[in-house]
Motif scaffolding. Structure first.
Motif, PDB file in Angstrom:
ATOM      1  N   ARG A  18       0.818  -1.212   0.000  1.00  0.00           N
ATOM      2  CA  ARG A  18       0.000   0.000   0.000  1.00  0.00           C
ATOM      3  C   ARG A  18       0.851   1.261   0.000  1.00  0.00           C
ATOM      4  NH1 ARG A  18      -4.916  -1.574  -1.683  1.00  0.00           N
ATOM      5  NH2 ARG A  18      -5.559  -3.460  -0.611  1.00  0.00           N
ATOM      6  N   ARG A  19       2.004   1.216   0.654  1.00  0.00           N
ATOM      7  CA  ARG A  19       2.888   2.392   0.695  1.00  0.00           C
ATOM      8  C   ARG A  19       3.401   2.732  -0.702  1.00  0.00           C
ATOM      9  NH1 ARG A  19       7.601   2.128   4.980  1.00  0.00           N
ATOM     10  NH2 ARG A  19       5.792   2.170   6.367  1.00  0.00           N
ATOM     11  N   LYS A  20       3.754   1.670  -1.462  1.00  0.00           N
ATOM     12  CA  LYS A  20       4.240   1.885  -2.827  1.00  0.00           C
ATOM     13  C   LYS A  20       3.125   2.435  -3.720  1.00  0.00           C
ATOM     14  CE  LYS A  20       7.185  -1.183  -4.394  1.00  0.00           C
ATOM     15  NZ  LYS A  20       7.684  -2.471  -4.964  1.00  0.00           N
ATOM     16  N   LEU A  21       1.914   1.933  -3.542  1.00  0.00           N
ATOM     17  CA  LEU A  21       0.785   2.422  -4.323  1.00  0.00           C
ATOM     18  C   LEU A  21       0.481   3.879  -4.007  1.00  0.00           C
ATOM     19  CD1 LEU A  21      -1.681  -0.604  -4.166  1.00  0.00           C
ATOM     20  CD2 LEU A  21      -0.451   0.202  -6.161  1.00  0.00           C
ATOM     21  N   TRP A  22       0.606   4.253  -2.714  1.00  0.00           N
ATOM     22  CA  TRP A  22       0.344   5.643  -2.312  1.00  0.00           C
ATOM     23  C   TRP A  22       1.384   6.578  -2.925  1.00  0.00           C
ATOM     24  CZ3 TRP A  22       3.045   9.220   0.721  1.00  0.00           C
ATOM     25  CH2 TRP A  22       2.321  10.343   1.091  1.00  0.00           C
ATOM     26  N   ARG A  23       2.658   6.148  -2.906  1.00  0.00           N
ATOM     27  CA  ARG A  23       3.723   6.972  -3.504  1.00  0.00           C
ATOM     28  C   ARG A  23       3.516   7.125  -5.004  1.00  0.00           C
ATOM     29  NH1 ARG A  23       8.817   4.124  -0.488  1.00  0.00           N
ATOM     30  NH2 ARG A  23       8.625   5.179   1.528  1.00  0.00           N
ATOM     31  N   LYS A  24       3.086   6.041  -5.637  1.00  0.00           N
ATOM     32  CA  LYS A  24       2.849   6.086  -7.080  1.00  0.00           C
ATOM     33  C   LYS A  24       1.700   7.028  -7.423  1.00  0.00           C
ATOM     34  CE  LYS A  24       2.486   2.907 -10.975  1.00  0.00           C
ATOM     35  NZ  LYS A  24       2.259   1.493 -11.380  1.00  0.00           N
ATOM     36  N   ALA A  25       0.668   7.061  -6.560  1.00  0.00           N
ATOM     37  CA  ALA A  25      -0.472   7.948  -6.797  1.00  0.00           C
ATOM     38  C   ALA A  25      -0.093   9.411  -6.595  1.00  0.00           C
ATOM     39  CB  ALA A  25      -1.619   7.567  -5.869  1.00  0.00           C
ATOM     40  N   LYS A  26       0.835   9.667  -5.652  1.00  0.00           N
ATOM     41  CA  LYS A  26       1.243  11.050  -5.371  1.00  0.00           C
ATOM     42  C   LYS A  26       2.286  11.567  -6.359  1.00  0.00           C
ATOM     43  CE  LYS A  26       0.344  13.146  -1.973  1.00  0.00           C
ATOM     44  NZ  LYS A  26      -0.695  14.168  -1.765  1.00  0.00           N
ATOM     45  N   LYS A  27       2.891  10.650  -7.120  1.00  0.00           N
ATOM     46  CA  LYS A  27       3.968  11.027  -8.036  1.00  0.00           C
ATOM     47  C   LYS A  27       3.426  11.854  -9.197  1.00  0.00           C
ATOM     48  CE  LYS A  27       7.998   8.870 -10.169  1.00  0.00           C
ATOM     49  NZ  LYS A  27       8.580   7.573 -10.593  1.00  0.00           N
ATOM     50  N   LEU A  28       4.170  12.871  -9.588  1.00  0.00           N
ATOM     51  CA  LEU A  28       3.761  13.711 -10.710  1.00  0.00           C
ATOM     52  C   LEU A  28       3.901  12.944 -12.025  1.00  0.00           C
ATOM     53  CD1 LEU A  28       5.429  17.073  -9.714  1.00  0.00           C
ATOM     54  CD2 LEU A  28       2.992  16.664  -9.870  1.00  0.00           C
ATOM     55  N   PRO A  29       3.072  13.238 -13.006  1.00  0.00           N
ATOM     56  CA  PRO A  29       3.159  12.507 -14.288  1.00  0.00           C
ATOM     57  C   PRO A  29       4.394  12.910 -15.077  1.00  0.00           C
ATOM     58  CG  PRO A  29       1.526  14.249 -14.435  1.00  0.00           C
ATOM     59  CD  PRO A  29       1.961  14.207 -13.007  1.00  0.00           C
ATOM     60  N   LYS A  30       4.858  11.997 -15.924  1.00  0.00           N
ATOM     61  CA  LYS A  30       6.010  12.291 -16.784  1.00  0.00           C
ATOM     62  C   LYS A  30       5.563  13.176 -17.937  1.00  0.00           C
ATOM     63  CE  LYS A  30       8.800   8.220 -15.830  1.00  0.00           C
ATOM     64  NZ  LYS A  30       9.455   7.018 -16.411  1.00  0.00           N
ATOM     65  N   VAL A  31       6.323  14.221 -18.196  1.00  0.00           N
ATOM     66  CA  VAL A  31       5.997  15.162 -19.267  1.00  0.00           C
ATOM     67  C   VAL A  31       6.595  14.630 -20.562  1.00  0.00           C
ATOM     68  CG1 VAL A  31       6.134  17.557 -20.029  1.00  0.00           C
ATOM     69  CG2 VAL A  31       6.039  17.047 -17.594  1.00  0.00           C
ATOM     70  N   GLN A  32       5.742  14.321 -21.539  1.00  0.00           N
ATOM     71  CA  GLN A  32       6.188  13.774 -22.817  1.00  0.00           C
ATOM     72  C   GLN A  32       6.516  14.863 -23.824  1.00  0.00           C
ATOM     73  OE1 GLN A  32       6.703  10.574 -23.147  1.00  0.00           O
ATOM     74  NE2 GLN A  32       5.743   9.925 -21.233  1.00  0.00           N
ATOM     75  N   CYS A  33       5.849  16.022 -23.718  1.00  0.00           N
ATOM     76  CA  CYS A  33       6.054  17.112 -24.677  1.00  0.00           C
ATOM     77  C   CYS A  33       7.410  17.759 -24.444  1.00  0.00           C
ATOM     78  CB  CYS A  33       4.930  18.142 -24.522  1.00  0.00           C
ATOM     79  SG  CYS A  33       5.078  19.533 -25.661  1.00  0.00           S
ATOM     80  N   GLU A  34       8.208  17.902 -25.514  1.00  0.00           N
ATOM     81  CA  GLU A  34       9.563  18.445 -25.383  1.00  0.00           C
ATOM     82  C   GLU A  34       9.549  19.915 -24.982  1.00  0.00           C
ATOM     83  OE1 GLU A  34      12.544  17.019 -25.517  1.00  0.00           O
ATOM     84  OE2 GLU A  34      11.607  15.056 -25.736  1.00  0.00           O
ATOM     85  N   GLN A  35       8.636  20.703 -25.556  1.00  0.00           N
ATOM     86  CA  GLN A  35       8.580  22.140 -25.241  1.00  0.00           C
ATOM     87  C   GLN A  35       8.232  22.368 -23.767  1.00  0.00           C
ATOM     88  OE1 GLN A  35       7.144  20.736 -27.848  1.00  0.00           O
ATOM     89  NE2 GLN A  35       7.565  21.877 -29.707  1.00  0.00           N
TER      90      GLN A  35
END
Length: 201
Positions: A18-35
């Motif tokens: 559950r701790r790993k799932l909570w950290r994953k939910a709080k993590k910011l998304p990866k930005v794919q757009c180069e600009q």
């Protein structure tokens, strides 16, 4: 008749961290757009980052449709203006994205193997006589001369259209092998000396 027992219970799942799932939910998304990736501030939220770049995180808020009460009485007290709006300091990102969106994507045309072989056979036999092509017994789908003309025009526009799938695969494999070959350097490679250790007498 007795009641059915509820066999499904809320049991503790030992296989879920559950701790790993909570950290994953709080993590910011990866930005794919180069600009956006170059100007992204990890210490700000998504909406503030978008606002700094002159973009909108929620289109429903930025282009909100006014309610009936607002349209009837626009100067009423219940319409509250939002304070503390983030000023777009990186507005060039929005301009770059708009410029990229205005460019038309390259059209990649292709023909299937049977259609390619059909065009190759017809062109080699009849040239540009599309009426004779329509009467040919290999015209299985009974295409009209106008339809055959359009297909042949597409066949002529596609590069390397006259080669088969096997030839195309072989050509791509050769190009891949040439790209993977290491670059030759001017310095000669040193030969390793294999010294055999022998027993001293």
């Amino acid at each position: 008749m007795g009641r059915l027992r509820n066999t499904k219970k809320n049991r503790f799942r030992y296989d879920v961290d559950r701790r790993k799932l909570w950290r994953k939910a709080k993590k910011l998304p990866k930005v794919q757009c180069e600009q956006m990736k170059k100007q992204w501030n990890p210490y700000l939220g998504i909406s503030n980052n978008f606002a700094e770049m002159g973009l909108s995180a929620d289109v429903n808020k930025s282009l909100r449709i006014p309610s009936i009460r607002e349209t009837i009485n626009p100067s009423s007290d219940y319409i509250k203006e939002k304070r503390g709006k983030v000023q777009p300091t990186k507005a060039h990102v929005a301009d770059e994205l708009a410029k990229e969106a205005s460019l038309l994507p390259e059209r990649s045309r292709g023909l299937s193997e049977p259609l390619r072989m059909f065009c190759k056979y017809m062109v080699n036999k009849y040239g540009e006589d599309y009426k004779s092509m329509a009467k040919d017994p290999k015209n299985y789908y009974q295409k009209t001369p106008k339809q055959i003309k359009g297909t042949v025009r597409l066949y002529n526009e596609v590069p390397n259209a006259d080669e088969s799938n096997a030839e195309r695969k072989a050509r791509k494999q050769e190009e891949r092998d040439q790209a993977e070959q290491p670059m030759e350097t001017d310095q000669p490679k040193r030969k390793r000396k294999n010294k055999k250790k022998g027993r001293k007498k």
